[in-house]
Design an enzyme around this catalytic site. Structure first.
Site, mmCIF file in Angstrom:
data_model
loop_
_atom_site.group_PDB
_atom_site.id
_atom_site.type_symbol
_atom_site.label_atom_id
_atom_site.label_comp_id
_atom_site.label_asym_id
_atom_site.label_seq_id
_atom_site.Cartn_x
_atom_site.Cartn_y
_atom_site.Cartn_z
ATOM 1 N N ASP A 30 0.847 -1.187 0.000
ATOM 2 C CA ASP A 30 0.000 0.000 0.000
ATOM 3 C C ASP A 30 0.889 1.246 0.000
ATOM 4 O O ASP A 30 1.909 1.311 0.682
ATOM 5 C CB ASP A 30 -0.919 -0.009 1.227
ATOM 6 C CG ASP A 30 -2.074 0.955 1.085
ATOM 7 O OD1 ASP A 30 -3.223 0.488 0.979
ATOM 8 O OD2 ASP A 30 -1.833 2.186 1.067
ATOM 9 N N ASN A 87 -12.907 -3.409 2.339
ATOM 10 C CA ASN A 87 -13.866 -2.317 2.479
ATOM 11 C C ASN A 87 -14.805 -2.318 1.272
ATOM 12 O O ASN A 87 -14.359 -2.439 0.137
ATOM 13 C CB ASN A 87 -13.129 -0.973 2.574
ATOM 14 C CG ASN A 87 -12.265 -0.878 3.814
ATOM 15 O OD1 ASN A 87 -12.655 -1.360 4.871
ATOM 16 N ND2 ASN A 87 -11.105 -0.258 3.695
ATOM 17 N N GLY A 93 -15.471 3.149 3.837
ATOM 18 C CA GLY A 93 -14.241 3.875 3.538
ATOM 19 C C GLY A 93 -13.539 3.415 2.275
ATOM 20 O O GLY A 93 -12.361 3.725 2.075
ATOM 21 N N HIS A 100 -10.171 -5.133 -3.427
ATOM 22 C CA HIS A 100 -8.843 -5.404 -2.876
ATOM 23 C C HIS A 100 -8.976 -5.828 -1.430
ATOM 24 O O HIS A 100 -9.808 -5.308 -0.688
ATOM 25 C CB HIS A 100 -7.933 -4.176 -2.992
ATOM 26 C CG HIS A 100 -8.552 -2.918 -2.459
ATOM 27 N ND1 HIS A 100 -9.464 -2.189 -3.190
ATOM 28 C CD2 HIS A 100 -8.422 -2.288 -1.271
ATOM 29 C CE1 HIS A 100 -9.854 -1.140 -2.475
ATOM 30 N NE2 HIS A 100 -9.250 -1.182 -1.310
ATOM 31 N N HIS A 102 -6.958 -5.823 2.040
ATOM 32 C CA HIS A 102 -5.804 -5.317 2.787
ATOM 33 C C HIS A 102 -5.281 -6.461 3.663
ATOM 34 O O HIS A 102 -6.055 -7.079 4.399
ATOM 35 C CB HIS A 102 -6.211 -4.178 3.723
ATOM 36 C CG HIS A 102 -6.763 -2.958 3.049
ATOM 37 N ND1 HIS A 102 -6.032 -1.803 2.910
ATOM 38 C CD2 HIS A 102 -7.972 -2.712 2.490
ATOM 39 C CE1 HIS A 102 -6.780 -0.877 2.305
ATOM 40 N NE2 HIS A 102 -7.966 -1.406 2.043
HETATM 41 P P1 5GP Z 1 -9.668 1.392 0.371
HETATM 42 O O1 5GP Z 1 -9.804 2.616 1.228
HETATM 43 O O2 5GP Z 1 -10.363 1.565 -0.967
HETATM 44 O O3 5GP Z 1 -10.070 0.122 1.077
HETATM 45 O O4 5GP Z 1 -8.115 1.220 0.121
HETATM 46 C C1 5GP Z 1 -7.443 1.745 -0.972
HETATM 47 C C2 5GP Z 1 -5.979 1.696 -0.623
HETATM 48 O O5 5GP Z 1 -5.253 1.858 -1.820
HETATM 49 C C3 5GP Z 1 -5.533 2.788 0.329
HETATM 50 O O6 5GP Z 1 -4.988 2.194 1.495
HETATM 51 C C4 5GP Z 1 -4.508 3.580 -0.470
HETATM 52 O O7 5GP Z 1 -3.411 3.993 0.324
HETATM 53 C C5 5GP Z 1 -4.090 2.594 -1.530
HETATM 54 N N1 5GP Z 1 -3.710 3.194 -2.802
HETATM 55 C C6 5GP Z 1 -4.400 4.135 -3.506
HETATM 56 N N2 5GP Z 1 -3.775 4.397 -4.658
HETATM 57 C C7 5GP Z 1 -2.675 3.607 -4.692
HETATM 58 C C8 5GP Z 1 -1.627 3.432 -5.651
HETATM 59 O O8 5GP Z 1 -1.580 4.053 -6.725
HETATM 60 N N3 5GP Z 1 -0.648 2.532 -5.334
HETATM 61 C C9 5GP Z 1 -0.676 1.806 -4.171
HETATM 62 N N4 5GP Z 1 0.331 0.952 -3.959
HETATM 63 N N5 5GP Z 1 -1.649 1.953 -3.245
HETATM 64 C C10 5GP Z 1 -2.636 2.840 -3.511
#
Ligand code: 5GP
Ligand code: ZN
Length: 114
Positions: A30, A87, A93, A100, A102
């Protein structure tokens, strides 16, 4: 070119710190880690979230979970324990609408999450 940033990572159009890959999933660190180990496991085929999953996506969803298991083993955090979080939608969030998981590890994680 896809508008989805995670599809673009799969296509190698955007760089990522990839830690695991097979025919079905890609896993990368991340960008803004919230734990010492914070990796995202994504299916290579685009699906917005679990919310949009069809019953026929059962294998895709299974591959994401097995991918999380493989990542934890590769990172050496399996024995100590880790959390797998998905999520779904705004209230949870979710910010990137490509499913994806985490994988979070390396510190004591509180329950329930905020
Ligand atoms: P969500 O909030 O949708 O569950 O998580 C999205 C995650 O993707 C966040 O933790 C954010 O830091 C990560 N993220 C967003 N854009 C990028 C990216 O371009 N590269 C990487 N490696 N992580 C990303
Ligand atoms: Zn996508």
């Amino acid at each position: 070119m896809s508008a989805c940033i995670f599809c673009r990572i799969v296509a190698r159009e955007i760089p990522a710190d990839i830690v695991h890959e097979n025919d079905h999933v890609l896993a990368f660190r991340d960008l803004r880690p919230v734990a010492p180990s914070h990796v995202l496991v994504i299916p290579k085929r685009h699906i917005d979230s679990v919310r949009e999953a069809e019953t026929d996506d059962v294998e895709l969803l299974g591959h994401v979970m097995i991918g999380a298991r493989d990542v934890a083993q590769k990172l050496g955090v399996a024995a100590g324990g880790y959390r797998v979080v998905v999520n779904n939608g705004d209230d949870a969030g979710q910010t990137v609408f490509h499913l994806h998981a985490h994988v979070l590890a390396g510190r004591s994680l509180v329950w329930p999450p905020g």
